[in-house]
Design a protein around this motif. Structure first.
Motif, PDB file in Angstrom:
ATOM      1  N   PHE A   1     -76.109 -51.396   9.866  1.00 36.39           N
ATOM      2  CA  PHE A   1     -74.934 -51.208   9.027  1.00 36.39           C
ATOM      3  C   PHE A   1     -75.255 -51.761   7.643  1.00 36.39           C
ATOM      4  O   PHE A   1     -75.741 -52.890   7.520  1.00 36.39           O
ATOM      5  CB  PHE A   1     -73.724 -51.931   9.634  1.00 36.39           C
ATOM      6  CG  PHE A   1     -73.188 -51.275  10.877  1.00 36.39           C
ATOM      7  CD1 PHE A   1     -71.998 -50.559  10.845  1.00 36.39           C
ATOM      8  CD2 PHE A   1     -73.881 -51.361  12.079  1.00 36.39           C
ATOM      9  CE1 PHE A   1     -71.502 -49.948  11.990  1.00 36.39           C
ATOM     10  CE2 PHE A   1     -73.402 -50.754  13.234  1.00 36.39           C
ATOM     11  CZ  PHE A   1     -72.204 -50.044  13.182  1.00 36.39           C
ATOM     12  N   ARG A   2     -74.994 -50.973   6.627  1.00 36.20           N
ATOM     13  CA  ARG A   2     -75.425 -51.338   5.281  1.00 36.20           C
ATOM     14  C   ARG A   2     -74.798 -52.650   4.818  1.00 36.20           C
ATOM     15  O   ARG A   2     -73.626 -52.912   5.047  1.00 36.20           O
ATOM     16  CB  ARG A   2     -75.060 -50.235   4.282  1.00 36.20           C
ATOM     17  CG  ARG A   2     -75.812 -50.357   2.962  1.00 36.20           C
ATOM     18  CD  ARG A   2     -75.472 -49.257   1.997  1.00 36.20           C
ATOM     19  NE  ARG A   2     -74.201 -49.523   1.343  1.00 36.20           N
ATOM     20  CZ  ARG A   2     -73.285 -48.612   1.064  1.00 36.20           C
ATOM     21  NH1 ARG A   2     -73.477 -47.362   1.443  1.00 36.20           N
ATOM     22  NH2 ARG A   2     -72.176 -48.931   0.436  1.00 36.20           N
ATOM     23  N   ARG A   3     -75.618 -53.430   4.144  1.00 35.35           N
ATOM     24  CA  ARG A   3     -75.166 -54.691   3.575  1.00 35.35           C
ATOM     25  C   ARG A   3     -75.579 -54.717   2.116  1.00 35.35           C
ATOM     26  O   ARG A   3     -76.770 -54.747   1.804  1.00 35.35           O
ATOM     27  CB  ARG A   3     -75.790 -55.866   4.328  1.00 35.35           C
ATOM     28  CG  ARG A   3     -75.136 -57.197   4.039  1.00 35.35           C
ATOM     29  CD  ARG A   3     -75.751 -58.295   4.903  1.00 35.35           C
ATOM     30  NE  ARG A   3     -74.949 -59.503   4.834  1.00 35.35           N
ATOM     31  CZ  ARG A   3     -75.312 -60.665   5.370  1.00 35.35           C
ATOM     32  NH1 ARG A   3     -76.461 -60.762   6.014  1.00 35.35           N
ATOM     33  NH2 ARG A   3     -74.533 -61.732   5.266  1.00 35.35           N
TER      34      ARG A   3
ATOM     35  N   ILE B   1     -74.565 -46.129   7.320  1.00 35.72           N
ATOM     36  CA  ILE B   1     -75.183 -46.609   8.562  1.00 35.72           C
ATOM     37  C   ILE B   1     -76.489 -45.854   8.759  1.00 35.72           C
ATOM     38  O   ILE B   1     -76.576 -44.651   8.470  1.00 35.72           O
ATOM     39  CB  ILE B   1     -74.235 -46.382   9.770  1.00 35.72           C
ATOM     40  CG1 ILE B   1     -72.905 -47.108   9.543  1.00 35.72           C
ATOM     41  CG2 ILE B   1     -74.879 -46.848  11.074  1.00 35.72           C
ATOM     42  CD1 ILE B   1     -71.833 -46.758  10.576  1.00 35.72           C
TER      43      ILE B   1
ATOM     44  N   VAL C   1     -80.251 -53.411   3.946  1.00 34.18           N
ATOM     45  CA  VAL C   1     -79.612 -54.576   4.576  1.00 34.18           C
ATOM     46  C   VAL C   1     -79.556 -55.777   3.633  1.00 34.18           C
ATOM     47  O   VAL C   1     -79.476 -56.922   4.069  1.00 34.18           O
ATOM     48  CB  VAL C   1     -80.319 -54.959   5.900  1.00 34.18           C
ATOM     49  CG1 VAL C   1     -80.220 -53.819   6.893  1.00 34.18           C
ATOM     50  CG2 VAL C   1     -81.786 -55.347   5.663  1.00 34.18           C
TER      51      VAL C   1
ATOM     52  N   ARG D   1     -78.988 -53.723  17.107  1.00 36.18           N
ATOM     53  CA  ARG D   1     -77.877 -53.490  16.190  1.00 36.18           C
ATOM     54  C   ARG D   1     -77.802 -54.633  15.179  1.00 36.18           C
ATOM     55  O   ARG D   1     -77.825 -55.802  15.556  1.00 36.18           O
ATOM     56  CB  ARG D   1     -76.550 -53.382  16.943  1.00 36.18           C
ATOM     57  CG  ARG D   1     -75.350 -53.197  15.985  1.00 36.18           C
ATOM     58  CD  ARG D   1     -74.044 -52.993  16.708  1.00 36.18           C
ATOM     59  NE  ARG D   1     -73.683 -54.139  17.539  1.00 36.18           N
ATOM     60  CZ  ARG D   1     -72.520 -54.253  18.178  1.00 36.18           C
ATOM     61  NH1 ARG D   1     -71.618 -53.283  18.090  1.00 36.18           N
ATOM     62  NH2 ARG D   1     -72.271 -55.320  18.926  1.00 36.18           N
ATOM     63  N   TYR D   2     -77.731 -54.264  13.896  1.00 39.74           N
ATOM     64  CA  TYR D   2     -77.571 -55.244  12.826  1.00 39.74           C
ATOM     65  C   TYR D   2     -76.262 -54.955  12.106  1.00 39.74           C
ATOM     66  O   TYR D   2     -76.044 -53.839  11.615  1.00 39.74           O
ATOM     67  CB  TYR D   2     -78.738 -55.149  11.846  1.00 39.74           C
ATOM     68  CG  TYR D   2     -78.548 -55.990  10.595  1.00 39.74           C
ATOM     69  CD1 TYR D   2     -78.987 -57.307  10.541  1.00 39.74           C
ATOM     70  CD2 TYR D   2     -77.919 -55.454   9.477  1.00 39.74           C
ATOM     71  CE1 TYR D   2     -78.800 -58.082   9.400  1.00 39.74           C
ATOM     72  CE2 TYR D   2     -77.730 -56.218   8.332  1.00 39.74           C
ATOM     73  CZ  TYR D   2     -78.169 -57.528   8.299  1.00 39.74           C
ATOM     74  OH  TYR D   2     -77.972 -58.283   7.182  1.00 39.74           O
ATOM     75  N   ARG D   3     -75.373 -55.952  12.059  1.00 43.80           N
ATOM     76  CA  ARG D   3     -74.092 -55.778  11.368  1.00 43.80           C
ATOM     77  C   ARG D   3     -73.600 -57.144  10.885  1.00 43.80           C
ATOM     78  O   ARG D   3     -73.614 -58.116  11.640  1.00 43.80           O
ATOM     79  CB  ARG D   3     -73.064 -55.143  12.303  1.00 43.80           C
ATOM     80  CG  ARG D   3     -71.754 -54.783  11.605  1.00 43.80           C
ATOM     81  CD  ARG D   3     -70.871 -53.945  12.495  1.00 43.80           C
ATOM     82  NE  ARG D   3     -69.748 -53.412  11.737  1.00 43.80           N
ATOM     83  CZ  ARG D   3     -68.874 -52.531  12.214  1.00 43.80           C
ATOM     84  NH1 ARG D   3     -68.995 -52.080  13.452  1.00 43.80           N
ATOM     85  NH2 ARG D   3     -67.893 -52.094  11.440  1.00 43.80           N
ATOM     86  N   ASP D   4     -73.166 -57.190   9.638  1.00 49.51           N
ATOM     87  CA  ASP D   4     -72.626 -58.422   9.058  1.00 49.51           C
ATOM     88  C   ASP D   4     -73.598 -59.588   9.186  1.00 49.51           C
ATOM     89  O   ASP D   4     -73.187 -60.743   9.360  1.00 49.51           O
ATOM     90  CB  ASP D   4     -71.297 -58.796   9.723  1.00 49.51           C
ATOM     91  CG  ASP D   4     -70.232 -57.712   9.539  1.00 49.51           C
ATOM     92  OD1 ASP D   4     -70.358 -56.930   8.582  1.00 49.51           O
ATOM     93  OD2 ASP D   4     -69.304 -57.656  10.353  1.00 49.51           O
TER      94      ASP D   4
ATOM     95  N   THR E   1     -70.562 -56.876   3.161  1.00 42.45           N
ATOM     96  CA  THR E   1     -70.746 -55.637   3.914  1.00 42.45           C
ATOM     97  C   THR E   1     -69.943 -54.514   3.317  1.00 42.45           C
ATOM     98  O   THR E   1     -68.791 -54.711   2.991  1.00 42.45           O
ATOM     99  CB  THR E   1     -70.289 -55.872   5.351  1.00 42.45           C
ATOM    100  OG1 THR E   1     -70.961 -57.001   5.850  1.00 42.45           O
ATOM    101  CG2 THR E   1     -70.624 -54.704   6.226  1.00 42.45           C
TER     102      THR E   1
ATOM    103  N   LYS F   1     -67.389 -42.981   7.755  1.00 49.50           N
ATOM    104  CA  LYS F   1     -68.729 -43.489   7.503  1.00 49.50           C
ATOM    105  C   LYS F   1     -69.745 -42.358   7.595  1.00 49.50           C
ATOM    106  O   LYS F   1     -69.622 -41.454   8.436  1.00 49.50           O
ATOM    107  CB  LYS F   1     -69.086 -44.575   8.513  1.00 49.50           C
ATOM    108  CG  LYS F   1     -68.183 -45.809   8.460  1.00 49.50           C
ATOM    109  CD  LYS F   1     -68.347 -46.579   7.163  1.00 49.50           C
ATOM    110  CE  LYS F   1     -67.556 -47.865   7.173  1.00 49.50           C
ATOM    111  NZ  LYS F   1     -67.649 -48.588   5.870  1.00 49.50           N
TER     112      LYS F   1
END
Length: 412
Positions: A400-402, A352, A372, A34-37, A412, A269
């Motif tokens: 999660f889109r960045r 996402i 990302v 998981r990739y977020r922030d 983010t 989302k």
């Protein structure tokens, strides 16, 4: 403006032992990054429902892989491999699959220099009586640098879909460095595959099980389908030093009127399962621009997102497609896309992404980097350092889109 991007900047060391040659015994037992922030952590794919935001919409690509690899033999004994890409006559997939005597396809031809234009017979080393009774033949109609138009003819009145089932094999990716095996017929296919036409699986979907899908529904997430038939272009390496020199192949897609209306009204989302779903969904904006400016949706060009600024909102673009379909009493949008998503792309729909880990210096690495905000190495370094398996039968990621904003900082 077409982005100036050196493909060598998207290289990384992928040892052969990290490429998953076979699927795991259970689809949803794969690892999930998981990739977020800007932060990365590890999970198991069966945990996916608990990691998704409530009230979201999740979009899957329900295309179905066809056994599109056929082996023929010349009278001299030379073997010729023919890999069906897309139908030519008839050009509609459904009509081509229903053909009962002959049809023509655009194909990749292996060992092409040894095919002098004679009629080939199907290679049948096991003397399978079903294969023999069909008397499948291939005639080369035309040829260019990479592909050719091949006319297939056969006896017995079977539809071409059955011909492929009987004579063809599943076209697993060449980087697996092995022949197709029985397990690939089941596992190189998503559980929810419906519409025949792909020559490569939308591999992000290979991890989903009924248990995971039920968990997603239980969380109140709306599950929807689009269909983009994946072409062999997904296997083609980027040979140019700059991405501007890489041609994207056309891939046809279908989106229903009902889904377009849901997307227009969606306030949660939007989650895309796989890069093919991303490309389909993001192509909708540019199809909508065509409706606004030209009165009808048109195929989306490779560089359309980068050629100019667009003044229309996403809601206006989707609304224009809906208006066109309703005015013409159509229930679905059916066009094609060559869209390429690279750093500098402005995402208009997808928030996402669920996707596997992709080859070095590939267009899919560029898509992930765009999604990302350029932080793809953080993701891939973590995966390589933590035992993740790579490529089609490998593990998965939840991104999660960045977005990268004008001043160069990320948010983010």
């Amino acid at each position: 403006m077409i982005p100036s991007i050196k493909i060598e900047d998207y290289n990384y060391d992928l040892p052969d032992e990290r490429i998953a040659k076979y699927p795991l015994p259970e689809r949803d037992s794969s690892k999930l990054l998981r990739y977020r922030d800007g932060h990365v952590d590890a999970h198991v794919f069966k945990d996916l429902p608990g990691l998704l935001p409530e009230g979201s919409m999740m979009v899957f690509n329900d295309t179905k892989v066809v056994p599109a690899r056929l082996h023929f033999q010349r009278e001299s004994g030379a073997h010729i491999e023919i890999f069906c890409l897309e139908p030519v006559a008839p050009a509609e997939y459904n009509l081509a699959f229903a053909s009962s005597e002959r049809c023509s396809w655009k194909c990749v031809i292996g060992n092409a220099k040894r095919w002098k234009g004679d009629v080939l017979g199907i290679y049948n080393p096991e003397n399978d009586p079903r294969v023999a009774s069909l008397n499948l033949r291939a005639t080369l109609s035309s040829r260019d640098e990479r592909t050719g138009i091949v006319e297939f003819s056969w006896d017995g009145g079977e539809p071409f879909s059955n011909i492929l089932d009987i004579c063809g094999s599943v076209p697993i990716p060449p980087y697996l460095n092995r022949e197709t095996e029985a397990i690939d017929s089941e596992r190189y296919q998503t559980l929810y595959a419906k519409i025949r036409g792909s020559v490569a699986a939308p591999t992000a979907g290979l991890h989903f099980t009924d248990r995971v899908l039920d968990g997603i529904r239980t969380k109140g997430i709306d599950i929807e389908d689009v269909c983009l038939h994946v072409g062999a272009g997904t296997f083609l390496p980027v040979k140019s030093s700059e991405i501007s020199g890489h041609p994207m192949h056309r891939e046809p897609f279908v989106v229903s009127l009902d889904l377009l209306k849901k997307i227009k009204d969606n306030h949660g989302k939007l989650i895309a399962v796989g890069t093919t779903s991303v490309r389909t969904l993001e192509s909708l904006y540019y199809a909508g621009v065509s409706c606004i400016e030209n009165g009808k949706p048109e195929d989306v060009g490779q560089w359309a997102p980068y050629e100019r600024e667009y003044p229309y909102s996403t809601e206006e673009a989707i609304g224009a497609i809906i208006g066109y379909l309703e005015a013409n009493r159509l229930n679905e949008l059916k066009i094609g896309t060559r869209i390429i998503i690279v750093p500098g792309f402005k995402f208009r729909l997808v928030d996402i992404l669920v996707t596997n880990f992709h080859q070095p210096e590939s267009t899919l690495i560029l898509l992930v980097s765009a999604f990302v905000g350029g932080d793809w190495r953080t993701i891939y370094d973590f995966a390589l350092s933590n035992g993740f398996r790579f490529l089609s039968y490998g593990d998965s990621s939840l991104l999660f889109r960045r977005d990268t904003i004008a001043n160069g900082t990320e948010n983010t």
